[in-house]
Design a protein around this motif. Structure first.
Motif, PDB file in Angstrom:
ATOM      1  N   PRO A 163      44.341  34.441  34.375  1.00  0.00           N
ATOM      2  CA  PRO A 163      44.464  35.833  34.045  1.00  0.00           C
ATOM      3  C   PRO A 163      45.795  36.001  33.594  1.00  0.00           C
ATOM      4  N   GLY A 164      46.148  37.348  33.097  1.00  0.00           N
ATOM      5  CA  GLY A 164      47.422  37.587  32.532  1.00  0.00           C
ATOM      6  C   GLY A 164      48.661  37.580  33.390  1.00  0.00           C
ATOM      7  N   ARG A 165      49.696  37.828  32.783  1.00  0.00           N
ATOM      8  CA  ARG A 165      51.066  37.940  33.253  1.00  0.00           C
ATOM      9  C   ARG A 165      51.162  38.750  34.526  1.00  0.00           C
ATOM     10  N   ALA A 166      51.506  38.305  35.636  1.00  0.00           N
ATOM     11  CA  ALA A 166      51.544  39.093  37.091  1.00  0.00           C
ATOM     12  C   ALA A 166      50.336  39.473  37.381  1.00  0.00           C
ATOM     13  N   GLN A 167      49.421  38.564  37.243  1.00  0.00           N
ATOM     14  CA  GLN A 167      47.896  38.456  37.849  1.00  0.00           C
ATOM     15  C   GLN A 167      47.701  37.381  38.228  1.00  0.00           C
ATOM     16  N   GLY A 168      46.648  37.438  39.396  1.00  0.00           N
ATOM     17  CA  GLY A 168      46.305  36.137  40.097  1.00  0.00           C
ATOM     18  C   GLY A 168      44.507  36.265  40.340  1.00  0.00           C
ATOM     19  N   ASN A 169      44.114  35.068  40.596  1.00  0.00           N
ATOM     20  CA  ASN A 169      42.705  35.075  40.871  1.00  0.00           C
ATOM     21  C   ASN A 169      42.597  34.227  42.203  1.00  0.00           C
ATOM     22  N   CYS A 170      41.484  34.532  42.900  1.00  0.00           N
ATOM     23  CA  CYS A 170      40.977  33.523  43.928  1.00  0.00           C
ATOM     24  C   CYS A 170      39.364  33.508  44.178  1.00  0.00           C
ATOM     25  N   THR A 171      39.114  32.493  44.883  1.00  0.00           N
ATOM     26  CA  THR A 171      37.946  32.277  44.996  1.00  0.00           C
ATOM     27  C   THR A 171      37.620  31.449  46.395  1.00  0.00           C
ATOM     28  N   VAL A 172      36.368  31.453  46.996  1.00  0.00           N
ATOM     29  CA  VAL A 172      36.060  30.600  48.312  1.00  0.00           C
ATOM     30  C   VAL A 172      35.699  29.351  47.785  1.00  0.00           C
ATOM     31  N   LEU A 173      36.148  28.284  48.332  1.00  0.00           N
ATOM     32  CA  LEU A 173      35.634  27.103  47.942  1.00  0.00           C
ATOM     33  C   LEU A 173      34.983  26.402  49.194  1.00  0.00           C
TER      34      LEU A 173
ATOM     35  N   GLU B  50      31.250  35.640  37.798  1.00  0.00           N
ATOM     36  CA  GLU B  50      32.203  34.965  37.485  1.00  0.00           C
ATOM     37  C   GLU B  50      32.164  33.616  37.975  1.00  0.00           C
ATOM     38  N   VAL B  51      31.984  33.459  39.190  1.00  0.00           N
ATOM     39  CA  VAL B  51      31.890  32.065  39.912  1.00  0.00           C
ATOM     40  C   VAL B  51      30.517  31.136  39.437  1.00  0.00           C
ATOM     41  N   ARG B  52      29.414  31.890  39.064  1.00  0.00           N
ATOM     42  CA  ARG B  52      28.173  31.151  38.808  1.00  0.00           C
ATOM     43  C   ARG B  52      28.350  30.685  37.331  1.00  0.00           C
ATOM     44  N   ALA B  53      29.261  31.431  36.439  1.00  0.00           N
ATOM     45  CA  ALA B  53      29.684  30.822  35.126  1.00  0.00           C
ATOM     46  C   ALA B  53      29.884  29.471  35.099  1.00  0.00           C
ATOM     47  N   TRP B  54      30.636  29.010  36.095  1.00  0.00           N
ATOM     48  CA  TRP B  54      31.165  27.507  36.189  1.00  0.00           C
ATOM     49  C   TRP B  54      30.662  26.790  37.295  1.00  0.00           C
TER      50      TRP B  54
ATOM     51  N   PHE C 209      48.562  41.642  41.239  1.00  0.00           N
ATOM     52  CA  PHE C 209      47.490  41.646  42.017  1.00  0.00           C
ATOM     53  C   PHE C 209      46.934  40.368  42.292  1.00  0.00           C
ATOM     54  N   ILE C 210      46.413  40.018  43.093  1.00  0.00           N
ATOM     55  CA  ILE C 210      45.442  39.015  43.346  1.00  0.00           C
ATOM     56  C   ILE C 210      43.840  39.537  43.176  1.00  0.00           C
ATOM     57  N   ARG C 211      42.911  39.237  42.580  1.00  0.00           N
ATOM     58  CA  ARG C 211      41.556  39.495  42.229  1.00  0.00           C
ATOM     59  C   ARG C 211      40.712  38.408  42.481  1.00  0.00           C
ATOM     60  N   PRO C 212      39.760  38.491  43.767  1.00  0.00           N
ATOM     61  CA  PRO C 212      38.602  37.566  44.012  1.00  0.00           C
ATOM     62  C   PRO C 212      37.727  37.494  42.714  1.00  0.00           C
ATOM     63  N   LEU C 213      37.240  36.701  42.216  1.00  0.00           N
ATOM     64  CA  LEU C 213      36.064  36.484  41.538  1.00  0.00           C
ATOM     65  C   LEU C 213      34.869  37.222  41.726  1.00  0.00           C
ATOM     66  N   THR C 214      34.154  37.624  40.852  1.00  0.00           N
ATOM     67  CA  THR C 214      32.696  38.185  40.977  1.00  0.00           C
ATOM     68  C   THR C 214      31.682  37.090  41.305  1.00  0.00           C
TER      69      THR C 214
ATOM     70  N   GLU D 140      39.787  44.729  44.291  1.00  0.00           N
ATOM     71  CA  GLU D 140      38.204  44.385  44.707  1.00  0.00           C
ATOM     72  C   GLU D 140      37.974  43.558  43.435  1.00  0.00           C
ATOM     73  N   ALA D 141      36.893  42.637  43.483  1.00  0.00           N
ATOM     74  CA  ALA D 141      36.543  41.863  42.610  1.00  0.00           C
ATOM     75  C   ALA D 141      36.225  42.460  41.164  1.00  0.00           C
ATOM     76  N   GLY D 142      35.592  43.582  41.127  1.00  0.00           N
ATOM     77  CA  GLY D 142      35.448  44.301  39.879  1.00  0.00           C
ATOM     78  C   GLY D 142      36.290  45.057  39.308  1.00  0.00           C
ATOM     79  N   ASP D 143      37.392  45.442  39.893  1.00  0.00           N
ATOM     80  CA  ASP D 143      38.588  46.040  39.281  1.00  0.00           C
ATOM     81  C   ASP D 143      38.966  45.264  37.949  1.00  0.00           C
ATOM     82  N   ASN D 144      39.602  46.106  37.238  1.00  0.00           N
ATOM     83  CA  ASN D 144      40.452  45.481  35.925  1.00  0.00           C
ATOM     84  C   ASN D 144      41.862  46.144  35.822  1.00  0.00           C
TER      85      ASN D 144
END
Length: 116
Positions: free
Chosen positions: A89-99, A62-66, A54-59, A45-49
């Motif tokens: 993100p850190g090692r063994a971590q990924g992020n994603c967002t809709v474009l 986080e999107v609105r920051a840029w 894993f892949i984590r979608p941005l909140t 989930e986007a809010g998980d830390n």
């Protein structure tokens, strides 16, 4: 999927979903992997830390920051990565967002750091 088409890494005939459940695939990913988004067998989930892999979608925040309007284009995402306004993100971590293109969702941007 292009990566598996070029080289199935000995896991021929398995879907991405099947690979995600395969402990041998997990071992392969954690000890070298493909160097692609396939190295992240779990989306959280986007809010998980949690720690990866894993892949984590941005909140939305986080999107609105840029991309203050909340519907980033590919060019805005690419510029945010290049300017380091968007962190990796850190090692063994990924992020994603809709474009978006013309206000409509068109792509998913993926970025991260593999475990290899």
């Amino acid at each position: 999927m292009d990566e598996l088409t070029r080289d199935n890494h000995g896991f021929e005939g398995r879907s991405v979903e099947e690979l995600g459940q395969d402990t041998e695939w997990h071992e392969y990913v954690f000890t070298g992997g493909t160097g692609t988004v396939l190295d992240f067998p779990l989306m959280i989930e986007a809010g998980d830390n949690d720690d990866g892999p894993f892949i984590r979608p941005l909140t939305d925040d986080e999107v609105r920051a840029w991309a203050p309007h909340g519907r980033p284009t590919y060019d805005e995402w690419d510029a945010a990565l290049d300017s380091e306004r968007l962190d990796y993100p850190g090692r063994a971590q990924g992020n994603c967002t809709v474009l978006y293109r013309d206000g409509r969702p068109m792509q998913i941007g993926y970025w991260g750091v593999t475990a290899d």
